[in-house]
Scaffold this motif. Structure first.
Motif, short mmCIF file in Angstrom:
data_model
loop_
_atom_site.label_atom_id
_atom_site.label_comp_id
_atom_site.label_asym_id
_atom_site.label_seq_id
_atom_site.Cartn_x
_atom_site.Cartn_y
_atom_site.Cartn_z
N THR A 317 61.13 7.20 60.17
CA THR A 317 62.29 7.14 59.29
C THR A 317 62.22 8.35 58.36
O THR A 317 61.18 9.01 58.24
CB THR A 317 62.29 5.85 58.45
N PRO A 318 63.31 8.66 57.66
CA PRO A 318 63.30 9.81 56.74
C PRO A 318 62.25 9.72 55.64
O PRO A 318 61.97 10.74 54.99
CB PRO A 318 64.72 9.81 56.17
N GLN A 319 61.66 8.56 55.42
CA GLN A 319 60.59 8.47 54.42
C GLN A 319 59.43 9.40 54.76
O GLN A 319 58.67 9.81 53.89
CB GLN A 319 60.09 7.03 54.31
N ALA A 320 59.28 9.75 56.04
CA ALA A 320 58.17 10.60 56.47
C ALA A 320 58.54 12.07 56.57
O ALA A 320 57.72 12.89 56.98
CB ALA A 320 57.65 10.11 57.83
N ASN A 321 59.78 12.43 56.20
CA ASN A 321 60.25 13.80 56.44
C ASN A 321 59.36 14.88 55.85
O ASN A 321 59.22 15.96 56.43
CB ASN A 321 61.67 13.97 55.91
N ASN A 322 58.79 14.63 54.70
CA ASN A 322 57.98 15.65 54.04
C ASN A 322 56.50 15.56 54.40
O ASN A 322 55.69 16.31 53.85
CB ASN A 322 58.14 15.55 52.52
N ASP A 323 56.16 14.67 55.29
CA ASP A 323 54.75 14.50 55.61
C ASP A 323 54.27 15.61 56.54
O ASP A 323 54.89 15.88 57.57
CB ASP A 323 54.51 13.14 56.27
N PRO A 324 53.17 16.27 56.20
CA PRO A 324 52.69 17.39 57.03
C PRO A 324 52.20 16.98 58.41
O PRO A 324 52.01 17.85 59.26
CB PRO A 324 51.56 18.00 56.19
N SER A 325 52.01 15.67 58.65
CA SER A 325 51.56 15.25 59.98
C SER A 325 52.63 15.48 61.04
O SER A 325 52.32 15.49 62.23
CB SER A 325 51.15 13.77 59.98
N LEU A 326 53.89 15.69 60.61
CA LEU A 326 54.93 16.12 61.55
C LEU A 326 54.78 17.63 61.69
O LEU A 326 55.47 18.42 61.04
CB LEU A 326 56.32 15.76 61.03
N LEU A 327 53.87 18.05 62.54
CA LEU A 327 53.44 19.45 62.58
C LEU A 327 54.56 20.40 63.00
O LEU A 327 54.71 21.48 62.44
CB LEU A 327 52.27 19.60 63.55
#
Length: 630
Positions: A317-327
């Motif tokens: 979901t967009p809650q993870a948009n800023n997470d660096p694990s989305l390389l």
């Protein structure tokens, strides 16, 4: 430029670039206005603006990769991905998400053509910004080199995808000045395409920053992860044998027999496995990036409830948009931008903003989710019709809620089964919590207490629907999601490292890191760790890694490519010319689909390599065809 999301304008960027007249089908370029190069390509802002155009073209080649999983045994994807099923033509490159290839050989013709449109955009950026670097101020050099690095990373991604699908492909590494350059271009051997892509990813790794300058843009760790992935595929293609190849006729010596002129080289395979492992290990040890929320499972509601969903659900979901694990990820706009993602529309039900349910899990996926108590596979689910009241109490029954208890929490995050509930929306506001019951569209769901209004899942086919990708808060329409679609996630890096290290050093070699990172991925599902003694040989550990890839990367577009590089399509389905083929059953035990009934060896070969589009070969007689399609 929007500071929160990298939004793109096709028309504006086309007008900002001095485009020559090029092959209209292959390069897909037809600008109506141009700005001369001597008026553009002056500042970092010019270069960034043009880079946005490359992102815009390349994004549509990757942000609906989930449709590829419809070619596997894990996901039923019933749509064609035509422009009538998407906003504008952003997704038109994906023409088939059903398991109907090779019966429809033109399914990915547009994908082939749109790939070169992306490459052409990247080449404009690379060539012109390199010219800017010859005279730029020293203070601008690092920024301009990073822009070239992003463009080369995007170009490398597209060429890598072309290799995966078609093998030898035409290489265009500069701006095309005339139609003749395209119409007379020959296919480049895959080993030379591999070198170009390796160099692109290496340059990006060396020039890009540690952290992306903006959401939706790339960094060095994503580039290095892609270089590792490229080498992992190279290792697979060069293997001279596989322990699980069902048909020795299909792959008598491993390798890629459908790719004419390609000879597998086991020494090259072994070296590539080691190099891939080193690249992945560098990302793991030096990037400082961990799994989303450090891989912790989070909270999980009891069976039939959905107010608390595990962390894995929120990763999509967009809650993870800023997470660096989305390389490596591609950004989307939201309401009013015409650049929203289509995830809810493609995977949601009529009860979530009138969505269309194109994608649904195969019911057999449930048997992939292991026990949170033992860490092993549960007993196979037995089929019971919802109208059979005894099924609600029988052990391992498809209609007994207890059957689904104490399983990998990623199952709760990814799908709904008999009796599960979901947050539902109507006209952009919360409607009510509704409960899923197979093929019941309206009314009160029997056997359950409130909330017991049925989910209208009018396209459900096997007794399960998606939760993964479906936003559970109001205000977002079915085609206005703003999730950053990941092409590479940190969990994927962990599992690719484990695979490469397993081949290079064995399950416990290289300091035991392979087992360690697989167990980190498993922990996200609240699963016990794998016991080293039980997974001490390469083949057993490989199957554990494979299952983690199925569960962790479900519906993200990886499975079909994995099966092809492992020469495993016939292992998962059945050997060629097998009478009866493979039947897939729904929760009630009814046969819903049959695949590979007496399918010929030739059609199996076609599943391992794509058809060079006939339209392109008609325009360019120098384009050869892949052997299975002759």
């Amino acid at each position: 430029m929007n500071k929160k999301y990298l939004l793109y304008s096709f028309v504006a960027v086309m007008g900002s670039m001095a485009l020559s007249s090029c092959h209209p089908n292959l390069l897909d370029q037809d600008p109506t206005t141009v700005v001369a190069s001597n008026q553009f390509w002056k500042t970092e802002a010019d270069a960034t603006y043009a880079l946005n155009g490359a992102y815009a073209e390349v994004r549509r080649l990757f942000d609906r990769d989930y449709m590829f999983d419809g070619m596997s045994e894990t996901l039923r994807y019933r749509a064609n991905g035509s422009s009538s099923q998407s906003t504008g033509d952003r997704a038109i490159a994906y023409r088939s998400g059903r398991y109907d290839n090779p019966s429809n050989p033109g399914s990915y013709n547009n994908y082939y053509q749109y790939s070169y449109a992306g490459i052409n955009r990247c080449n404009y950026v690379i060539q012109h910004v390199n010219e800017m670097l010859e005279t730029c101020k020293e203070s601008s050099r690092a920024s301009l080199e990073a822009i070239v690095g992003e463009a080369r990373m995007l170009r490398g991604m597209v060429y890598f995808r072309l290799m995966q699908m078609w093998g030898d492909v035409v290489v265009l590494d500069k701006i095309i000045e005339s139609n003749d350059e395209v119409q007379e271009a020959e296919r480049t051997p895959i080993k030379d395409v591999y070198k170009l892509v390796y160099e692109d990813f290496t340059y990006a790794y060396e020039k890009l920053p540690n952290r992306s300058p903006q959401v939706g843009r790339q960094n060095k760790w994503g580039a290095l992860a892609l270089r590792g992935k490229l080498q992992l595929y190279w290792a697979c293609w060069n293997r001279t044998s596989w322990p699980w190849t069902v048909s020795q006729i299909l792959a008598p010596q491993g390798g890629w027999p459908e790719l004419n002129g390609f000879t597998a080289d086991n020494a090259a395979s072994e070296a590539a496995y080691k190099s891939a492992a080193e690249d992945f290990k560098t990302v793991i040890n030096e990037s400082g990036i961990t799994l989303y929320k450090n891989g912790e499972p989070g909270e999980c509601s009891p069976l039939g409830e959905c107010d608390k969903l595990p962390n894995y659900y929120y990763l999509f979901t967009p809650q993870a948009n800023n997470d660096p694990s989305l390389l490596v990820a591609f950004a989307h706009g939201t309401t009013g931008t015409s650049q929203g993602d289509e995830l809810m529309r493609d995977f949601g039900t009529r009860a979530t903003q009138g969505s269309q349910g194109w994608g649904q899990p195969r019911f057999s996926m449930f048997n992939r989710y292991q026990s949170t108590i033992t860490g092993d596979f549960c007993d196979p689910i037995k089929y019971y019709k919802p109208t059979d009241a005894t099924g609600y109490t029988q052990p391992n029954s498809s209609t007994n809620p207890a059957t689904y208890d104490n399983r990998d929490w990623r199952m709760k995050s990814s799908m709904l089964w008999e009796g599960e509930t979901m947050y539902c929306m109507l006209n952009l506001v919360f409607d009510r919590y509704r409960r899923y019951r197979y093929q019941q569209r309206t009314g009160t769901v029997a056997q359950y207490s409130a909330p017991n209004d049925a989910i209208n899942a009018d396209a459900d086919n096997e007794g399960t629907i998606m939760r993964k990708f479906i936003i559970n808060w109001a205000g977002i329409n079915r085609n206005e999601g703003y999730y950053n679609w990941p092409s590479v996630r940190m969990a994927d890096v962990y599992l690719m490292y484990a695979e490469a290290a397993n081949e290079a050093y064995g399950p416990t070699g290289d300091g035991g890191l392979a087992l360690e990172v697989v167990n980190k991925v498993r922990h996200r599902g609240n699963l016990p760790a794998l016991a080293p003694a039980k997974y001490a040989d390469k083949e057993t550990f490989f199957y554990a890694i494979e299952n983690e890839r199925v569960v962790e990367l479900f519906a993200e577009g990886h499975r079909w490519f994995d099966l092809r590089r492992w020469r495993s399509i016939e292992r998962i389905w059945c050997a060629p010319q097998t009478s009866g083929g493979v039947k897939l059953y729904d929760a009630a035990g009814s046969n819903r689909s049959t695949y590979f009934n007496n399918t010929s060896e030739r059609n199996y070969h076609r599943l391992y390599i794509g058809q060079i589009p006939t339209s392109e070969r008609n325009r360019n007689p120098k384009l050869t065809q892949n052997d299975p399609w002759l």
